[in-house]
Design a protein around this motif. Structure first.
Motif, PDB file in Angstrom:
ATOM      1  N   TYR A  99      -1.070  76.391  25.535  1.00  0.00           N
ATOM      2  CA  TYR A  99      -2.087  75.815  24.660  1.00  0.00           C
ATOM      3  C   TYR A  99      -3.429  76.479  24.914  1.00  0.00           C
ATOM      4  CZ  TYR A  99      -5.407  72.520  22.640  1.00  0.00           C
ATOM      5  OH  TYR A  99      -6.431  71.959  21.920  1.00  0.00           O
ATOM      6  N   ARG A 100      -4.129  76.845  23.809  1.00  0.00           N
ATOM      7  CA  ARG A 100      -5.460  77.434  23.881  1.00  0.00           C
ATOM      8  C   ARG A 100      -6.399  76.597  23.020  1.00  0.00           C
ATOM      9  NH1 ARG A 100      -5.614  80.207  28.430  1.00  0.00           N
ATOM     10  NH2 ARG A 100      -4.076  81.907  28.545  1.00  0.00           N
ATOM     11  N   HIS A 101      -7.335  75.907  23.687  1.00  0.00           N
ATOM     12  CA  HIS A 101      -8.139  74.910  22.983  1.00  0.00           C
ATOM     13  C   HIS A 101      -9.091  75.482  21.938  1.00  0.00           C
ATOM     14  CE1 HIS A 101      -9.910  71.049  22.218  1.00  0.00           C
ATOM     15  NE2 HIS A 101     -11.117  71.571  22.402  1.00  0.00           N
ATOM     16  N   PRO A 102      -9.772  76.619  22.164  1.00  0.00           N
ATOM     17  CA  PRO A 102     -10.707  77.093  21.133  1.00  0.00           C
ATOM     18  C   PRO A 102     -10.065  77.286  19.765  1.00  0.00           C
ATOM     19  CG  PRO A 102     -11.129  78.255  23.182  1.00  0.00           C
ATOM     20  CD  PRO A 102      -9.877  77.461  23.395  1.00  0.00           C
ATOM     21  N   ILE A 103      -8.780  77.632  19.728  1.00  0.00           N
ATOM     22  CA  ILE A 103      -8.096  77.794  18.441  1.00  0.00           C
ATOM     23  C   ILE A 103      -7.107  76.668  18.174  1.00  0.00           C
ATOM     24  CG2 ILE A 103      -8.375  80.304  18.380  1.00  0.00           C
ATOM     25  CD1 ILE A 103      -5.514  80.541  19.437  1.00  0.00           C
ATOM     26  N   GLN A 104      -6.960  75.752  19.128  1.00  0.00           N
ATOM     27  CA  GLN A 104      -6.052  74.614  19.022  1.00  0.00           C
ATOM     28  C   GLN A 104      -4.660  75.056  18.530  1.00  0.00           C
ATOM     29  OE1 GLN A 104      -7.572  70.909  17.478  1.00  0.00           O
ATOM     30  NE2 GLN A 104      -9.676  71.438  18.055  1.00  0.00           N
ATOM     31  N   MET A 105      -4.107  76.002  19.285  1.00  0.00           N
ATOM     32  CA  MET A 105      -2.765  76.508  19.015  1.00  0.00           C
ATOM     33  C   MET A 105      -2.054  76.743  20.339  1.00  0.00           C
ATOM     34  SD  MET A 105      -3.267  79.351  15.955  1.00  0.00           S
ATOM     35  CE  MET A 105      -1.481  79.539  15.773  1.00  0.00           C
ATOM     36  N   ARG A 106      -0.741  76.714  20.275  1.00  0.00           N
ATOM     37  CA  ARG A 106       0.072  77.127  21.410  1.00  0.00           C
ATOM     38  C   ARG A 106       0.501  78.571  21.160  1.00  0.00           C
ATOM     39  NH1 ARG A 106       1.893  73.810  25.082  1.00  0.00           N
ATOM     40  NH2 ARG A 106       3.891  74.902  25.308  1.00  0.00           N
ATOM     41  N   ALA A 195       7.596  90.095  15.274  1.00  0.00           N
ATOM     42  CA  ALA A 195       6.728  88.916  15.245  1.00  0.00           C
ATOM     43  C   ALA A 195       5.261  89.307  15.091  1.00  0.00           C
ATOM     44  CB  ALA A 195       6.925  88.092  16.519  1.00  0.00           C
ATOM     45  N   VAL A 196       4.865  90.405  15.753  1.00  0.00           N
ATOM     46  CA  VAL A 196       3.489  90.893  15.618  1.00  0.00           C
ATOM     47  C   VAL A 196       3.225  91.369  14.199  1.00  0.00           C
ATOM     48  CG1 VAL A 196       1.882  92.705  16.326  1.00  0.00           C
ATOM     49  CG2 VAL A 196       3.236  91.505  18.050  1.00  0.00           C
ATOM     50  N   LEU A 197       4.097  92.227  13.680  1.00  0.00           N
ATOM     51  CA  LEU A 197       3.862  92.822  12.365  1.00  0.00           C
ATOM     52  C   LEU A 197       3.981  91.804  11.235  1.00  0.00           C
ATOM     53  CD1 LEU A 197       5.710  96.249  12.777  1.00  0.00           C
ATOM     54  CD2 LEU A 197       3.286  95.718  13.113  1.00  0.00           C
ATOM     55  N   ARG A 200       3.350  86.442  12.908  1.00  0.00           N
ATOM     56  CA  ARG A 200       3.796  85.162  13.463  1.00  0.00           C
ATOM     57  C   ARG A 200       3.190  84.878  14.832  1.00  0.00           C
ATOM     58  NH1 ARG A 200       8.808  87.270  11.758  1.00  0.00           N
ATOM     59  NH2 ARG A 200       9.508  87.480  13.927  1.00  0.00           N
ATOM     60  N   VAL A 201       2.689  85.915  15.505  1.00  0.00           N
ATOM     61  CA  VAL A 201       2.013  85.741  16.789  1.00  0.00           C
ATOM     62  C   VAL A 201       0.638  86.391  16.691  1.00  0.00           C
ATOM     63  CG1 VAL A 201       4.116  85.584  18.164  1.00  0.00           C
ATOM     64  CG2 VAL A 201       3.099  87.821  17.740  1.00  0.00           C
ATOM     65  N   HIS A 202      -0.359  85.757  17.289  1.00  0.00           N
ATOM     66  CA  HIS A 202      -1.735  86.161  17.036  1.00  0.00           C
ATOM     67  C   HIS A 202      -2.529  86.514  18.289  1.00  0.00           C
ATOM     68  CE1 HIS A 202      -0.427  83.378  13.786  1.00  0.00           C
ATOM     69  NE2 HIS A 202      -0.941  84.323  13.022  1.00  0.00           N
ATOM     70  N   ASN A 203      -1.937  86.373  19.467  1.00  0.00           N
ATOM     71  CA  ASN A 203      -2.661  86.699  20.690  1.00  0.00           C
ATOM     72  C   ASN A 203      -2.879  88.211  20.771  1.00  0.00           C
ATOM     73  OD1 ASN A 203      -2.531  87.522  23.752  1.00  0.00           O
ATOM     74  ND2 ASN A 203      -3.307  85.424  23.682  1.00  0.00           N
TER      75      ASN A 203
END
Length: 220
Positions: A99-106, A195-197, A200-203
């Protein structure tokens, strides 16, 4: 035709430049040479203060000389960080969900952490983070990439290492806060790239490391 004025030493000021065919703008030959490389560029810092003292990190405000005047910029003052692209014997990469609070996403990301132990080299910090977040140790380590995550707003530098020859850590670490419910998942590299392309994942660190590993393999 008006001649361009000579430089202070009598040299042609246009020497070492040529025009970009797309925009017509002058390009420096030393910048557009065969080796694409960031350029160190020091400026005179006239004033530097902590504008906001935070729980984890601070916001620094600096006034510095630039061009014919001065500029003021604020940025997140960061101790630096490390991340680990761990690859197992089945050629899968380790991803963790946290979990990352600034973006409120896991986010799905890599084992990672701050360089917050005084004097600790980045490689030792990477070893520590892999053990603390994934209960793993690695026999073989090599640098993968080093990146400035947001150079317009932070001085953070993150060192990403590739770790192989994995085995269980001798000690299982107790995790708390956002790390208490970390989810571990092993994925094939092609699945991670997809997943990147596909968005689906944004980190950003996960994206950069996965694509760097894919490029590394494609080049042998």
């Amino acid at each position: 035709m008006t001649e361009a004025p000579a430089g202070p030493d009598g040299a042609d000021p246009s020497a070492g430049q040529h025009a970009d065919p797309a925009t017509g703008r002058a390009l420096r030959d030393d910048v557009v040479g065969p080796s694409l490389r960031d350029e160190a560029f020091g400026v005179e810092v006239l004033q530097s203060d902590v504008a906001f003292a935070g729980v984890v990190w601070d916001i620094r405000r600096e006034r510095f000389a630039y061009g014919d005047g001065t500029l003021t910029r604020e940025f997140l003052e960061h101790p630096g960080a490390v991340a680990v692209l761990a690859v197992d014997d089945d050629d899968r990469v380790l991803s963790i969900q946290q979990y990352r609070h600034p973006i409120q996403m896991r986010n799905w990301e890599l084992p990672a952490g701050l360089l917050d132990v005084e004097g600790e080299p980045p490689l030792e910090a990477a070893r520590r983070e892999l053990a603390e977040e994934a209960d793993l140790v690695a026999a073989d380590w090599e640098p993968l990439i080093t990146m400035h995550t947001s150079p317009g707003g932070s001085d953070e530098v993150i060192h990403v290492f590739r770790a192989t020859g994995l085995s269980g850590a001798p000690e299982v670490f107790a995790r708390d806060s956002e790390e208490a419910d970390i989810v571990l998942r092993w994925v094939a590299l092609d699945e991670a790239v997809d997943a990147v392309l596909a968005g689906r994942v944004h980190n950003g660190i996960f994206q950069a490391a996965v694509l760097a590993e894919h490029a590394r393999r494609s080049r042998g």
